[in-house]
Write an enzyme that holds these catalytic residues in place. Structure first.
Site, PDB file in Angstrom:
ATOM      1  N   LEU A  60       4.624  -7.024   5.517  1.00 33.65           N
ATOM      2  CA  LEU A  60       4.863  -7.431   3.970  1.00 33.65           C
ATOM      3  C   LEU A  60       3.523  -7.135   3.209  1.00 33.65           C
ATOM      4  O   LEU A  60       2.368  -7.557   3.855  1.00 33.65           O
ATOM      5  CB  LEU A  60       5.459  -8.943   3.944  1.00 33.65           C
ATOM      6  N   TYR A  92      13.783 -11.955  -1.687  1.00 36.26           N
ATOM      7  CA  TYR A  92      13.283 -13.181  -2.363  1.00 36.26           C
ATOM      8  C   TYR A  92      11.799 -13.121  -2.626  1.00 36.26           C
ATOM      9  O   TYR A  92      11.157 -12.208  -2.217  1.00 36.26           O
ATOM     10  CB  TYR A  92      13.552 -14.394  -1.234  1.00 36.26           C
ATOM     11  N   LYS A 111      10.932  -7.672   0.915  1.00 34.50           N
ATOM     12  CA  LYS A 111      10.910  -8.998   1.324  1.00 34.50           C
ATOM     13  C   LYS A 111      12.480  -9.398   1.355  1.00 34.50           C
ATOM     14  O   LYS A 111      12.924 -10.293   0.479  1.00 34.50           O
ATOM     15  CB  LYS A 111       9.983  -9.836  -0.058  1.00 34.50           C
ATOM     16  N   GLU A 147       1.625  -8.482  11.603  1.00 35.45           N
ATOM     17  CA  GLU A 147       1.262  -9.704  10.851  1.00 35.45           C
ATOM     18  C   GLU A 147       1.813 -10.844  11.341  1.00 35.45           C
ATOM     19  O   GLU A 147       2.355 -10.683  12.309  1.00 35.45           O
ATOM     20  CB  GLU A 147       1.874  -9.512   9.252  1.00 35.45           C
TER      21      GLU A 147
HETATM   22  N1  PDD Z   1       5.924 -15.445   2.993  1.00 35.10           N
HETATM   23  N2  PDD Z   1       3.940 -11.728   5.694  1.00 35.10           N
HETATM   24  C1  PDD Z   1       5.304 -12.387   5.678  1.00 35.10           C
HETATM   25  C2  PDD Z   1       6.153 -11.903   6.827  1.00 35.10           C
HETATM   26  C3  PDD Z   1       5.675 -13.457   4.880  1.00 35.10           C
HETATM   27  O1  PDD Z   1       6.605 -13.989   4.945  1.00 35.10           O
HETATM   28  C4  PDD Z   1       4.579 -13.684   3.816  1.00 35.10           C
HETATM   29  C5  PDD Z   1       4.773 -14.714   2.702  1.00 35.10           C
HETATM   30  C6  PDD Z   1       3.350 -13.069   3.701  1.00 35.10           C
HETATM   31  C7  PDD Z   1       2.160 -13.392   2.724  1.00 35.10           C
HETATM   32  O2  PDD Z   1       2.732 -12.923   1.329  1.00 35.10           O
HETATM   33  P1  PDD Z   1       2.353 -13.627   0.275  1.00 35.10           P
HETATM   34  O3  PDD Z   1       0.745 -13.462   0.246  1.00 35.10           O
HETATM   35  O4  PDD Z   1       2.651 -12.814  -1.132  1.00 35.10           O
HETATM   36  O5  PDD Z   1       2.691 -14.986   0.019  1.00 35.10           O
HETATM   37  C8  PDD Z   1       3.247 -12.140   4.510  1.00 35.10           C
HETATM   38  C9  PDD Z   1       6.391 -16.561   2.299  1.00 35.10           C
HETATM   39  C10 PDD Z   1       5.228 -17.533   1.699  1.00 35.10           C
HETATM   40  C11 PDD Z   1       7.514 -17.342   2.717  1.00 35.10           C
HETATM   41  O6  PDD Z   1       8.492 -16.751   3.150  1.00 35.10           O
HETATM   42  O7  PDD Z   1       7.713 -18.683   2.587  1.00 35.10           O
END
Ligand code: PDD
Length: 298
Positions: free
Chosen positions: A205, A35, A149, A181
């Site tokens: 991620l 996703y 993801k 993270e």
């Molecule tokens: N989450 N690490 C994890 C585990 C994440 O699920 C996310 C993002 C990030 C940050 O990624 P980005 O900068 O591309 O949004 C890091 C999204 C927002 C979610 O699952 O809702």
């Protein structure tokens, strides 16, 4: 309003109420899919190409083929905003699974991927970005491919809930004391004017906002060091912050019992927030740093 009415599904646009996926669906039964969550400001995608690139990387890793080039998919996602006349701040959730098939662990043959995307309004949480958040630390119990993801978010959900139960916003995860993270965001520590964060391995991620932060740091001459810090380093941090598409750049002012920077967001975090707002062409909210225009960041 929750979700905008028109949803992208299998390359066409339908009303959300007309969608029905069978219960024998790979995403539902195996978490067999990937996703993205993409930020939208005033009806325009932010870090759009970065999200599309990551989606295709995730798909390749789990061997799901879809019948669109990146350009085709981008077109469809742009159309999704148009069909909904979306002109507010929001986000788009998109999901691709291996498809609908009788439950069997083997990949089904000749089955189309299920692809859908929907948009919803999402205001920026300015208050939170101004004041900062509390976090807890937890062991990172996730698998070895966190760069994908994947829909399998159970450990992330468990961690985030644990944070909530403890009156915190996020959980900072670590493997043997090395910080990876947060449960749904990337995390950074500032020490002696330098930003430290976990390297882009399979252990985290690779966040799209992180790509932007690295660029902002370069523009501001702030060293961005891809080196994992330890839970033990946190008590001595000058500043900490987290990033994601929904939380932008949010200061961390407490980690477990350790108060960071007297419980106030630091100057480097503020400068990065200002650079973000300039880059995304959205409102600045910080009074204590010089306001950057989008021009000054080009
Ligand atoms: N989450 N690490 C994890 C585990 C994440 O699920 C996310 C993002 C990030 C940050 O990624 P980005 O900068 O591309 O949004 C890091 C999204 C927002 C979610 O699952 O809702």
């Amino acid at each position: 309003m929750s979700v905008y009415p028109i949803v992208l599904t299998q390359g066409t646009f339908k009303h959300r109420d007309s969608l029905n996926f069978p219960f024998e669906e790979r995403g539902l039964q195996f978490g067999d899919g990937v996703y993205e969550v993409i930020r939208v400001y005033q009806g325009k995608y932010y870090l759009f190409n970065e999200h599309i690139d990551r989606l295709y990387r995730s798909l390749e890793e789990i061997k799901i083929a879809i019948p669109y080039t990146k350009e085709d998919f981008a077109e469809l996602l742009l159309e999704l905003l148009k069909k909904n006349d979306m002109d507010t701040d929001g986000k788009v959730y998109l999901q691709v699974t291996r498809g609908s098939a009788p439950r069997d662990h083997y990949f089904p043959e000749n089955v189309d991927a299920n692809i859908y995307a929907y948009a919803e309004p999402a205001a920026r949480n300015i208050e939170m970005m101004k004041t900062g958040v509390h976090t807890i630390t937890l062991p990172d119990i996730r698998w070895s491919y966190c760069h994908i993801k994947s829909l399998n978010l159970l450990p992330n959900v468990m961690a985030k809930q644990e944070a909530k139960i403890n009156g915190s916003f996020e959980a900072i995860q670590h493997k043997d004391g090395l910080v990876t993270e947060c449960s749904s965001s990337n995390v950074y520590l500032v020490k002696n004017g330098k930003i430290y964060t976990h390297p882009k391995t399979n252990g985290i991620l690779h966040g799209c906002v992180r790509i932007a932060v690295e660029k902002f740091a370069a523009g501001l001459n702030i060293p961005f060091i891809e080196e994992a810090f330890r839970v033990d380093d946190i008590a001595g941090a000058d500043e900490m912050f987290l990033t994601s598409s929904t939380t932008e750049i949010t200061p961390i002012i407490k980690v477990d019992q350790d108060v960071i920077h007297d419980g106030k967001p630091g100057q480097i975090t503020r400068k990065l927030q200002a650079a973000y707002a300039a880059d995304a062409n959205i409102a600045q909210f910080s009074e204590d740093v010089p306001v950057l225009t989008s021009k000054s960041n080009e």
